[in-house]
Scaffold this motif. Sequence first.
Motif, PDB file in Angstrom:
ATOM      1  N   THR A 233       0.738  -1.179   0.096  1.00 40.31           N
ATOM      2  CA  THR A 233       0.025   0.094  -0.139  1.00 40.31           C
ATOM      3  C   THR A 233       0.866   1.188  -0.084  1.00 40.31           C
ATOM      4  O   THR A 233       2.022   1.107   0.434  1.00 40.31           O
ATOM      5  CB  THR A 233      -0.815  -0.035   1.236  1.00 40.31           C
ATOM      6  N   ILE A 234       0.080   2.281  -0.224  1.00 38.99           N
ATOM      7  CA  ILE A 234       0.747   3.894  -0.192  1.00 38.99           C
ATOM      8  C   ILE A 234      -0.436   4.726   0.995  1.00 38.99           C
ATOM      9  O   ILE A 234      -1.417   4.103   1.145  1.00 38.99           O
ATOM     10  CB  ILE A 234       0.977   4.407  -1.422  1.00 38.99           C
ATOM     11  N   PHE A 259      10.067 -10.548  -1.287  1.00 34.37           N
ATOM     12  CA  PHE A 259       9.918  -9.913   0.070  1.00 34.37           C
ATOM     13  C   PHE A 259       8.212  -9.928   0.427  1.00 34.37           C
ATOM     14  O   PHE A 259       7.771 -10.573   1.264  1.00 34.37           O
ATOM     15  CB  PHE A 259       9.986  -8.388  -0.077  1.00 34.37           C
ATOM     16  N   ASN A 260       7.250  -9.956  -0.749  1.00 33.15           N
ATOM     17  CA  ASN A 260       5.751 -10.047  -0.599  1.00 33.15           C
ATOM     18  C   ASN A 260       5.531 -11.465  -0.471  1.00 33.15           C
ATOM     19  O   ASN A 260       4.562 -11.769   0.381  1.00 33.15           O
ATOM     20  CB  ASN A 260       5.115  -9.443  -1.770  1.00 33.15           C
ATOM     21  N   ARG A 261       6.009 -12.454  -0.806  1.00 35.74           N
ATOM     22  CA  ARG A 261       5.912 -13.873  -0.621  1.00 35.74           C
ATOM     23  C   ARG A 261       6.265 -14.133   0.566  1.00 35.74           C
ATOM     24  O   ARG A 261       5.389 -14.779   1.299  1.00 35.74           O
ATOM     25  CB  ARG A 261       6.567 -14.753  -1.661  1.00 35.74           C
ATOM     26  N   ALA A 288       5.992   2.495  -1.504  1.00 43.43           N
ATOM     27  CA  ALA A 288       6.017   3.770  -1.273  1.00 43.43           C
ATOM     28  C   ALA A 288       7.219   4.519  -1.872  1.00 43.43           C
ATOM     29  O   ALA A 288       6.937   5.695  -2.220  1.00 43.43           O
ATOM     30  CB  ALA A 288       5.968   3.910   0.431  1.00 43.43           C
ATOM     31  N   ASP A 289       8.268   3.955  -1.472  1.00 39.59           N
ATOM     32  CA  ASP A 289       9.541   4.819  -1.951  1.00 39.59           C
ATOM     33  C   ASP A 289       9.480   4.968  -3.677  1.00 39.59           C
ATOM     34  O   ASP A 289       9.950   6.059  -4.195  1.00 39.59           O
ATOM     35  CB  ASP A 289      10.674   4.132  -1.717  1.00 39.59           C
ATOM     36  N   THR A 290       8.992   3.570  -4.369  1.00 43.09           N
ATOM     37  CA  THR A 290       8.916   3.728  -5.941  1.00 43.09           C
ATOM     38  C   THR A 290       7.985   4.936  -6.318  1.00 43.09           C
ATOM     39  O   THR A 290       8.184   5.613  -7.100  1.00 43.09           O
ATOM     40  CB  THR A 290       8.476   2.553  -6.452  1.00 43.09           C
ATOM     41  N   VAL A 291       6.775   5.140  -5.767  1.00 41.44           N
ATOM     42  CA  VAL A 291       6.081   6.101  -6.026  1.00 41.44           C
ATOM     43  C   VAL A 291       6.576   7.523  -5.830  1.00 41.44           C
ATOM     44  O   VAL A 291       6.537   8.453  -6.803  1.00 41.44           O
ATOM     45  CB  VAL A 291       4.767   5.925  -5.049  1.00 41.44           C
ATOM     46  N   ALA A 372       9.699   1.388   8.636  1.00 41.51           N
ATOM     47  CA  ALA A 372       8.310   1.712   8.830  1.00 41.51           C
ATOM     48  C   ALA A 372       7.599   1.019   7.638  1.00 41.51           C
ATOM     49  O   ALA A 372       6.521   0.635   7.919  1.00 41.51           O
ATOM     50  CB  ALA A 372       8.424   3.296   8.551  1.00 41.51           C
ATOM     51  N   ASP A 373       8.259   0.753   6.606  1.00 43.05           N
ATOM     52  CA  ASP A 373       7.568   0.099   5.324  1.00 43.05           C
ATOM     53  C   ASP A 373       7.371  -1.210   5.771  1.00 43.05           C
ATOM     54  O   ASP A 373       6.025  -1.801   5.405  1.00 43.05           O
ATOM     55  CB  ASP A 373       8.519  -0.006   4.094  1.00 43.05           C
ATOM     56  N   MET A 374       8.116  -1.929   6.284  1.00 41.15           N
ATOM     57  CA  MET A 374       7.868  -3.457   7.049  1.00 41.15           C
ATOM     58  C   MET A 374       6.767  -3.533   7.823  1.00 41.15           C
ATOM     59  O   MET A 374       5.800  -4.317   7.561  1.00 41.15           O
ATOM     60  CB  MET A 374       9.271  -3.894   7.592  1.00 41.15           C
TER      61      MET A 374
END
Length: 430
Positions: A233-234, A259-261, A288-291, A372-374
């Motif tokens: 998500t973002i 990572f998602n798996r 989030a960083d990609t966006v 934070a992303d994790m």
Amino acid sequence: MHPQSSSSPSGTIMVLGGDGYLGWTLGLALASRTGRQVVLVDNLIKRRWEKEAGAKVLVPLKTPKARIAEYERLYGGQNLSFEKVELLDPGAVERVIAKYRPAVVINAAQQPSAPFSMSSAKNAAATFSNNIVGHLNVLWAIAGLSKATTYIKLGSAGCYMGTDTDWIPLEKKDFTFEDHGAQHQVLQGFLPMQATDFYHQSKITDLLIDDLCSKIWGLKVITVQQATIFGATIPENHPEECEGLAARFNYDSVFGTVFNRFVCQMMIGHPLTVYGDGSQKTGLISLADTVENFLEFTDLDVAPGEHQVLHNYTHRLSISEIAQRLAAIDPSTQIRHLANPRQEPVGRLDPHVEVHEAIAARHADKEARLQADMAAMLEFTYRYRDNIDPSIILPTVEWSVEETEAPVPVRRDPGAVLPAPAFYREVAEG
């Protein structure tokens, strides 16, 4: 909720592959945060490929139009729209480019899976056709109709997977090498790229096509060598009330990134499935960083005839390190090593990657952002853990091909009319 729009939007942004994991997320963020008109373009073929591969998504995926309606309801924005377009049809591509004359085109319309590309001759060919031919059609349309457009093509950091190097530069460089005791030079060439699967081979071709077309047609082109994305998500679609804005989140062994798996495996108490010894390293970047980075890329000043190459990554970890970081969060998590179904070379050198100045600042506090992303990813996947199907976790595709007996040829009446291939029948039937 209200979109965080800028006060001076300038020009339409078109996102190809707008039904996808990254494409939809980029479209949502660009519409919400910039106030610019954002057009999502897709042929929806990924939905069919997922069915063929037995893949599933964590959160039920609404149609693009339903998600756009949710965006309008939740954020009040009227600046997000959708066009169903087949990029393999040059006429259709020309029509949509002519209709909007976009200031920026982001091409994320890719068959994105290495395992899918290695699963059969049909799927290898589909990968090349979708990724390369569709890409060419877009470049031809921009060259003929909209040369003021900045074209941002999603590449892959995996283009360098088979290259044993200690440095991956952004630009072309001069190279020196020795052969039979003599020194030789190559002036202004890209670092040699070597793929380990057909998907990444298509991305190498894409980059070279970008470089060719920027020069011969005077186009403004950016190739983003994208690292492996993780996250679900973002801010725009993380809250529970924003479920209708959820992005496609694959966790299976064909379309799910590592990572998602691992996170989805962790949520249901399944061992984390590390291929081989886990020493193979990968570039990583959160969704989030990609966006955030792509928001910077859309504002880059690119001159006609210029081809910029950007490396979009934040972290670099081995597969074992990813598993160990997750296991440290929940000590009950087990790590299971499987025979590696892929053929991944083990290099002697540890490559460092040059970072473009547009995103250099985001590397300053990257460890804190990783945590934070994790945390956000774990909270979100836990919310939908009951949707996870454990039967699609283990790998089903191997890079090796077993030799079999040749099929017996079928004799046909030379005057008979052969049926059209399934692909063409489906296109003809709409």
